[in-house]
Scaffold this motif. Structure first.
Motif, mmCIF file in Angstrom:
data_model
loop_
_atom_site.group_PDB
_atom_site.id
_atom_site.type_symbol
_atom_site.label_atom_id
_atom_site.label_comp_id
_atom_site.label_asym_id
_atom_site.label_seq_id
_atom_site.Cartn_x
_atom_site.Cartn_y
_atom_site.Cartn_z
ATOM 1 N N PRO A 6 45.999 39.339 62.478
ATOM 2 C CA PRO A 6 45.079 38.765 63.415
ATOM 3 C C PRO A 6 45.501 37.447 63.850
ATOM 4 O O PRO A 6 46.329 36.850 63.302
ATOM 5 C CB PRO A 6 43.669 38.703 62.399
ATOM 6 C CG PRO A 6 44.278 38.777 61.052
ATOM 7 C CD PRO A 6 45.480 39.334 60.938
ATOM 8 N N ARG A 38 35.226 41.779 65.879
ATOM 9 C CA ARG A 38 36.593 41.738 66.424
ATOM 10 C C ARG A 38 37.648 42.172 65.384
ATOM 11 O O ARG A 38 38.624 42.910 65.512
ATOM 12 C CB ARG A 38 37.066 40.500 67.153
ATOM 13 C CG ARG A 38 36.215 40.470 68.427
ATOM 14 C CD ARG A 38 36.729 39.177 69.434
ATOM 15 N NE ARG A 38 35.823 38.994 70.287
ATOM 16 C CZ ARG A 38 35.059 37.763 70.387
ATOM 17 N NH1 ARG A 38 35.035 36.879 69.544
ATOM 18 N NH2 ARG A 38 34.139 37.657 71.324
ATOM 19 N N THR A 41 37.281 45.757 64.387
ATOM 20 C CA THR A 41 37.922 46.380 65.321
ATOM 21 C C THR A 41 39.638 46.443 65.236
ATOM 22 O O THR A 41 39.911 47.708 65.346
ATOM 23 C CB THR A 41 37.329 46.118 66.716
ATOM 24 O OG1 THR A 41 35.864 46.275 66.666
ATOM 25 C CG2 THR A 41 38.058 46.975 68.070
ATOM 26 N N LYS A 42 40.099 45.197 65.587
ATOM 27 C CA LYS A 42 41.297 44.987 65.462
ATOM 28 C C LYS A 42 42.342 45.695 64.203
ATOM 29 O O LYS A 42 43.233 46.225 64.410
ATOM 30 C CB LYS A 42 41.811 43.694 65.821
ATOM 31 C CG LYS A 42 43.253 43.414 65.865
ATOM 32 C CD LYS A 42 43.608 42.127 66.082
ATOM 33 C CE LYS A 42 44.940 41.728 66.418
ATOM 34 N NZ LYS A 42 45.130 41.182 67.900
#
Length: 66
Positions: A6, A38, A41-42
């Protein structure tokens, strides 16, 4: 397949999540929720628990000593 690392801000959110800090302590609840979403999801994590496990496994967070 290994998940992508990330971005720095999201990594900090993940570290704080791993430390079991409440959303209010992270700052604006909506912003924190968006970053966590996020990250989920990532990193293809199914929930916040898996996200915490992934932060420990990746070395972003180390277990407290003592």
């Amino acid at each position: 397949m290994r998940a992508a690392r990330p971005r720095p801000r999201r990594a900090r959110v993940a570290q704080r999540q791993a430390a079991i800090i409440t959303q209010q302590q992270l700052g604006d609840g909506a912003t924190a929720k968006a970053h966590v979403g996020r990250l989920l999801t990532k990193l293809d994590a199914r929930d916040r628990v898996q996200l915490v496990i992934m932060t420990y496994e990746s070395g972003l967070v180390t277990p407290p000593r003592g």
